[in-house]
Design a protein around this motif. Structure first.
Motif, mmCIF file in Angstrom:
data_model
loop_
_atom_site.group_PDB
_atom_site.id
_atom_site.type_symbol
_atom_site.label_atom_id
_atom_site.label_comp_id
_atom_site.label_asym_id
_atom_site.label_seq_id
_atom_site.Cartn_x
_atom_site.Cartn_y
_atom_site.Cartn_z
ATOM 1 N N GLU A 188 0.924 -1.509 0.311
ATOM 2 C CA GLU A 188 0.253 0.279 -0.331
ATOM 3 C C GLU A 188 1.034 1.314 -0.220
ATOM 4 O OE1 GLU A 188 -2.622 0.047 3.179
ATOM 5 O OE2 GLU A 188 -4.045 -1.834 2.989
ATOM 6 N N PRO A 189 1.171 1.974 -0.781
ATOM 7 C CA PRO A 189 1.965 2.782 -1.583
ATOM 8 C C PRO A 189 1.123 4.331 -0.385
ATOM 9 C CG PRO A 189 1.538 2.020 -3.110
ATOM 10 C CD PRO A 189 0.937 1.418 -2.380
ATOM 11 N N SER A 190 2.113 5.427 0.323
ATOM 12 C CA SER A 190 1.457 5.696 0.709
ATOM 13 C C SER A 190 2.380 7.062 1.186
ATOM 14 C CB SER A 190 1.368 6.097 2.361
ATOM 15 O OG SER A 190 0.709 6.931 2.783
ATOM 16 N N ASP A 191 2.045 8.548 0.826
ATOM 17 C CA ASP A 191 3.660 9.391 1.296
ATOM 18 C C ASP A 191 3.291 9.808 2.602
ATOM 19 O OD1 ASP A 191 0.665 11.146 1.391
ATOM 20 O OD2 ASP A 191 1.182 12.526 0.269
ATOM 21 N N THR A 192 2.641 9.349 3.311
ATOM 22 C CA THR A 192 3.002 9.589 4.731
ATOM 23 C C THR A 192 3.840 8.589 5.536
ATOM 24 O OG1 THR A 192 0.876 10.490 5.037
ATOM 25 C CG2 THR A 192 1.580 10.442 7.034
ATOM 26 N N PRO A 193 4.931 8.781 5.917
ATOM 27 C CA PRO A 193 5.556 7.640 6.942
ATOM 28 C C PRO A 193 4.467 7.101 7.887
ATOM 29 C CG PRO A 193 6.305 10.073 7.451
ATOM 30 C CD PRO A 193 5.397 10.345 6.421
ATOM 31 N N GLU A 194 4.945 5.861 7.749
ATOM 32 C CA GLU A 194 4.227 4.511 8.416
ATOM 33 C C GLU A 194 4.439 5.010 10.290
ATOM 34 O OE1 GLU A 194 4.786 0.110 9.207
ATOM 35 O OE2 GLU A 194 5.015 0.680 7.402
ATOM 36 N N LEU A 195 5.132 5.480 10.622
ATOM 37 C CA LEU A 195 5.119 5.907 12.000
ATOM 38 C C LEU A 195 4.474 6.922 12.809
ATOM 39 C CD1 LEU A 195 9.151 5.296 12.899
ATOM 40 C CD2 LEU A 195 7.356 3.820 13.676
ATOM 41 N N GLU A 196 4.766 7.367 11.249
ATOM 42 C CA GLU A 196 3.306 9.180 11.351
ATOM 43 C C GLU A 196 1.920 8.223 11.570
ATOM 44 O OE1 GLU A 196 2.189 12.970 10.201
ATOM 45 O OE2 GLU A 196 4.470 12.918 8.838
#
Length: 213
Positions: A188-196
């Motif tokens: 699942e690509p995302s432009d938000t860091p996973e930890l955030e």
């Protein structure tokens, strides 16, 4: 030779690439082709390096047995790390995080720095020998961006003992481990860091990290 024209549209695309470059822990089962892997390694070699020493050394982990041992080692190191978190709530949040994709990632790549490379003849590192390691990190970041431009994700695994990984991979004694990288197509690509996204740590304003003297 005529230099390329990096127009405003390219600048916008570059900013998008930087924004969408994320640390990936969840991978799809889709394989990374050999051509794609070679293209990524070729791109990494374009990174700047002190004295043009090119100290990066890449080890592709092909052995299923080695992959399993690396995953088990990282799991154990993660449990140890959780054990020293004094706050129980924070410890529980930590334990709920997915911190690596060693078992799932189609490609596993260890990156080392040759601390005494023949190339470069020592230029630029007499007073700062750590520049060799910084150069290797530059190669990793270059590879990271090149991967994202091809829709390939990268996850940097750092919860490990470098000496254990170095021994497992049986490399030259003058090589220093810099990174263990998982590569593959993101689930699942995302432009938000996973930890955030999982509430661990939000990105803070860059203005808070700039000083003037």
């Amino acid at each position: 030779m005529t230099a390329p024209d990096f127009d405003p549209a390219f600048g916008d695309q570059l900013e998008a690439l930087l924004r969408w470059r994320r640390d990936v822990r969840h991978f799809s089962a889709r394989a990374v082709s050999e051509d794609a892997m070679q293209a990524l390694l070729d791109s990494a070699a374009l990174a700047p390096s002190v004295g043009n020493a090119q100290p990066w050394r890449f080890v592709r982990v092909r052995s299923a047995q080695l992959r399993t041992r690396l995953a088990e080692h990282v799991d154990a190191a993660s449990r140890d790390a959780a054990g020293v978190i004094p706050d129980a709530t924070l410890r529980t949040r930590y334990q709920a995080l997915k911190l690596h994709g060693i078992r799932e990632a189609p490609e596993l790549l260890a990156v080392f720095c040759d601390e005494v490379p023949d190339a470069g003849h020592g230029l630029g590192r007499a007073t700062m020998p750590e520049m060799l390691r910084y150069s290797t990190v530059m190669a990793i970041h270059t590879l990271w961006l090149a991967a994202r431009a091809r829709d390939i994700g990268l996850g940097w695994v750092s919860i490990l003992d470098p000496d254990v990984v170095t021994e497992l991979l049986d490399v030259h004694p003058r090589w220093t481990l810099i990174a263990l990288l998982c590569l593959g197509y993101p689930a699942e690509p995302s432009d938000t860091p996973e930890l955030e996204r999982h509430g661990w740590q939000a990105c803070e304003p860059i203005a808070d990290r700039i000083l003037e003297r």
